[in-house]
Design an enzyme around this catalytic site. Structure first.
Site, PDB file in Angstrom:
ATOM      1  N   GLU A 193       0.852  -1.196   0.000  1.00 42.69           N
ATOM      2  CA  GLU A 193       0.000   0.000   0.000  1.00 42.69           C
ATOM      3  C   GLU A 193       0.886   1.243   0.000  1.00 42.69           C
ATOM      4  O   GLU A 193       1.982   1.245   0.575  1.00 42.69           O
ATOM      5  CB  GLU A 193      -0.890  -0.007   1.257  1.00 42.69           C
ATOM      6  N   ASN A 208      -6.795   1.659   2.571  1.00 44.78           N
ATOM      7  CA  ASN A 208      -7.502   2.929   2.728  1.00 44.78           C
ATOM      8  C   ASN A 208      -7.007   3.975   1.727  1.00 44.78           C
ATOM      9  O   ASN A 208      -7.761   4.858   1.310  1.00 44.78           O
ATOM     10  CB  ASN A 208      -7.324   3.451   4.154  1.00 44.78           C
ATOM     11  N   ASN A 228     -12.366  -0.727  -1.156  1.00 40.30           N
ATOM     12  CA  ASN A 228     -11.687  -1.225   0.038  1.00 40.30           C
ATOM     13  C   ASN A 228     -12.440  -0.803   1.296  1.00 40.30           C
ATOM     14  O   ASN A 228     -12.737   0.394   1.461  1.00 40.30           O
ATOM     15  CB  ASN A 228     -10.256  -0.656   0.126  1.00 40.30           C
ATOM     16  N   GLU A 229     -12.770  -1.754   2.146  1.00 42.41           N
ATOM     17  CA  GLU A 229     -13.357  -1.487   3.483  1.00 42.41           C
ATOM     18  C   GLU A 229     -14.377  -0.349   3.445  1.00 42.41           C
ATOM     19  O   GLU A 229     -14.281   0.609   4.218  1.00 42.41           O
ATOM     20  CB  GLU A 229     -12.255  -1.187   4.508  1.00 42.41           C
ATOM     21  N   TYR A 286      -7.169  -8.435  11.773  1.00 36.03           N
ATOM     22  CA  TYR A 286      -5.919  -8.124  12.477  1.00 36.03           C
ATOM     23  C   TYR A 286      -6.115  -8.457  13.948  1.00 36.03           C
ATOM     24  O   TYR A 286      -7.172  -8.156  14.514  1.00 36.03           O
ATOM     25  CB  TYR A 286      -5.578  -6.633  12.338  1.00 36.03           C
ATOM     26  N   GLU A 297      -6.528  -9.000   3.555  1.00 40.43           N
ATOM     27  CA  GLU A 297      -5.668  -8.335   4.560  1.00 40.43           C
ATOM     28  C   GLU A 297      -5.728  -9.179   5.819  1.00 40.43           C
ATOM     29  O   GLU A 297      -6.827  -9.377   6.387  1.00 40.43           O
ATOM     30  CB  GLU A 297      -6.164  -6.923   4.889  1.00 40.43           C
ATOM     31  N   GLN A 356       1.280  -6.029   5.743  1.00 44.94           N
ATOM     32  CA  GLN A 356       1.705  -5.676   4.413  1.00 44.94           C
ATOM     33  C   GLN A 356       3.097  -6.247   4.199  1.00 44.94           C
ATOM     34  O   GLN A 356       3.667  -6.822   5.132  1.00 44.94           O
ATOM     35  CB  GLN A 356       1.679  -4.164   4.244  1.00 44.94           C
TER      36      GLN A 356
END
Ligand code: AHR
Length: 505
Positions: A27, A72, A172-173, A244, A291, A348
């Site tokens: 990212e 993001n 994304n999200e 996460y 992710e 990442q």
């Protein structure tokens, strides 16, 4: 010593191990790109600014597919800013990470890097501040051979051949309050359906990922998946999930996090299958777990506000032995759902919660999580097996009674290699895994690797880059079709067994 019983039988095949399960993520965030994979002027940089020392480590790690450019970041990104002559590219604000984005690294630089790293590119489109047209334009720019303004622009910008990007994240999200351009499930579902339809009209061979929830705890989880998929099921191939975990009060909760991850995956499957049943689809949707990792997120959220900076040092978590063992248990969860999880991207790749760390102008090294990621990507071959494990309990205050051993196995009929991945979560007790190989004719133990440590808080650093590594050991004992593997407390183990395939035909 305590013992756990494990049964291996190739007839319990779950599904093929998709190579895309061993993906990662780059990212435009912090120092993942700038001073991570790309640092013009670094002594190890090539003529285009790509760090060769980092590329060597990436090739050793062996990710198969890499998602780009966010995260993001993508939700306020204009992809056009990152193509064309570098001197003409604009400097912009990156609203997601409060950073200055110079756009000296963009799409073409990423494609060059991906080819040198030998990874498949996976791109995300901006559905935060942009829409259907820009998403379709990007597919056209990347995948059409030529003859249109956008495809010809790519050729003019130096790429005569199409990039041929297969996998695309449609946003994304989009459920997250932190997301620029956050949407309701209904608004996102409608937009994603139209964007997916247009993208596929440009290139019918692409595979599309709809945004699932950004985590399991968010209040809208489940309802979000149902609503989004009611709009998009017919247009997409995958639903995403992100997870996460971090250690909080009790290390046993953290060591047991893989059990929670199993439940999360199964809940996403349930939500997707609800829409499958409701809309009478025959095709089951698969998961892009694009992710996942350990991330000490609560520390990040307590940081004071920052000014606008270029490539600030963000979320450069130092991983220890416990973190590596937990990552090993997440890899087991992924393999144990190989029938429905098709893509997984550890997030990442460099500096940002990453297996690879760098110093600007200086060294690059492997974090503790590097070796489980590397060896599972290397050794998991063929089909994933359903692996019954009966283990002593470990009590986690958060998750209750959980098995102290997590296991996953793959079987490669071609080569006769069985690969076993075992985690002992127990913080105090060693456990012997007693493995029943009943349907196989094993001829010997191949590799055996263990990652543990007397100091479970030990980390690697530029000064001590190899303090925590997976070590080869020879402690496994094979007796006929019975294998005993000692598992030290808080450890990750990989062991391969060579088997006679002729006797199976
Ligand atoms: O990986 C860091 C961030 O975590 C990503 O940008 C975002 O998608 C997630 O919230």
């Amino acid at each position: 010593m305590r013992s756990a019983r494990v049964v291996v039988d190739p007839d319990f095949a779950l599904g093929a191990v998709d190579r895309r399960l061993f993906g990662s993520f780059v990212e435009h965030m912090g120092r993942c790109v700038y001073t991570g994979i790309f640092e013009p002027g670094h002594p190890e940089a090539d003529e285009t600014g790509l760090r060769r020392d980092v590329l060597d480590l990436v090739r050793e790690l062996g990710p198969t597919i890499v998602r780009y450019p966010g995260g993001n970041f993508v939700s306020s990104y204009r992809w056009e800013d990152g193509v064309g002559p570098v001197a003409e590219r604009p400097t912009r604000l990156d609203l997601a990470w409060r950073s200055i984005e110079p756009n000296t690294f963009g799409l073409h630089e990423f494609m060059t890097w991906a080819s040198l790293a030998d990874v498949e590119p996976m791109l995300a489109v901006n559905l935060g501040t942009r829409g259907v047209a820009e998403a379709a334009d990007l597919v056209e720019y990347c995948n059409l051979p030529g003859g249109t303004e956008l495809a010809d622009r790519r050729v003019k910008n130096g790429a005569a051949d199409p990039f041929g990007v297969k996998v695309w994240c449609v946003g994304n999200e989009m459920d997250g309050p932190w997301q620029v351009g956050q949407k309701t499930a209904d608004d996102y579902g409608k937009l994603a359906a139209q964007a997916a339809k247009a993208m596929r009209l440009v290139d019918p061979s692409i595979e599309l990922v709809a945004c699932g929830s950004s985590n399991h705890e968010i209040a809208s989880f489940g309802a979000w998946e149902a609503t989004v998929l009611e709009h998009t099921y017919e247009y997409v191939d995958y639903i995403s999930m992100h997870a996460y975990y971090e250690e909080t009060e009790d290390v046993r909760d953290f060591l047991a996090a893989g059990v929670d991850l199993d439940r999360f995956i199964e809940d996403v499957i349930a939500a997707a299958d609800y829409v499958k049943a409701k809309q009478r689809h025959r095709r089951s949707l698969r998961i892009a777990f694009d992710e996942w990792n350990v991330w000490y997120q609560s520390a990040y959220h307590q940081l004071p506000p920052r000014g606008w900076e270029h490539a600030p040092a963000l979320i450069e978590d130092d991983y220890n032995v416990v973190d590596a063992v937990v990552v090993g248990s997440f890899l087991n969860s992924i393999l144990n759902h190989a029938d429905r999880v098709a893509i997984a991207c550890q997030a990442q790749l460099v500096n940002i919660i990453a297996p690879i760390r760098t110093e600007p102008g200086g060294a690059a090294w492997r974090q503790t999580i590097f070796d489980p990621l590397r060896h599972v990507a290397r050794l998991a071959r063929g089909v994933a097996l359903r692996l019954p494990v009966t283990a002593p309990d470990m009590i986690s205050p958060k998750y209750g009674s959980v098995p102290a051993v997590s296991g996953a196995a793959t079987w490669d009929e071609e080569t006769g290699q069985l690969s076993l991945f075992l985690v002992n979560r127990d913080p105090e007790n060693d456990i012997a895994a007693e493995v029943d190989l009943r349907a196989l004719t094993p001829s010997g133990v191949g590799e055996q690797l263990v990652l543990n440590g007397e100091d479970v808080r030990a980390t690697n650093s530029a000064a001590e880059p190899d303090r925590v590594r997976a070590r080869p050991v020879r402690t496994a004992r094979l007796d006929g079709a019975h294998l005993t593997v000692p598992l030290p407390a808080v450890s990750w183990t990989a062991v391969t067994v060579a088997c006679d395939t002729a006797s199976r035909h």
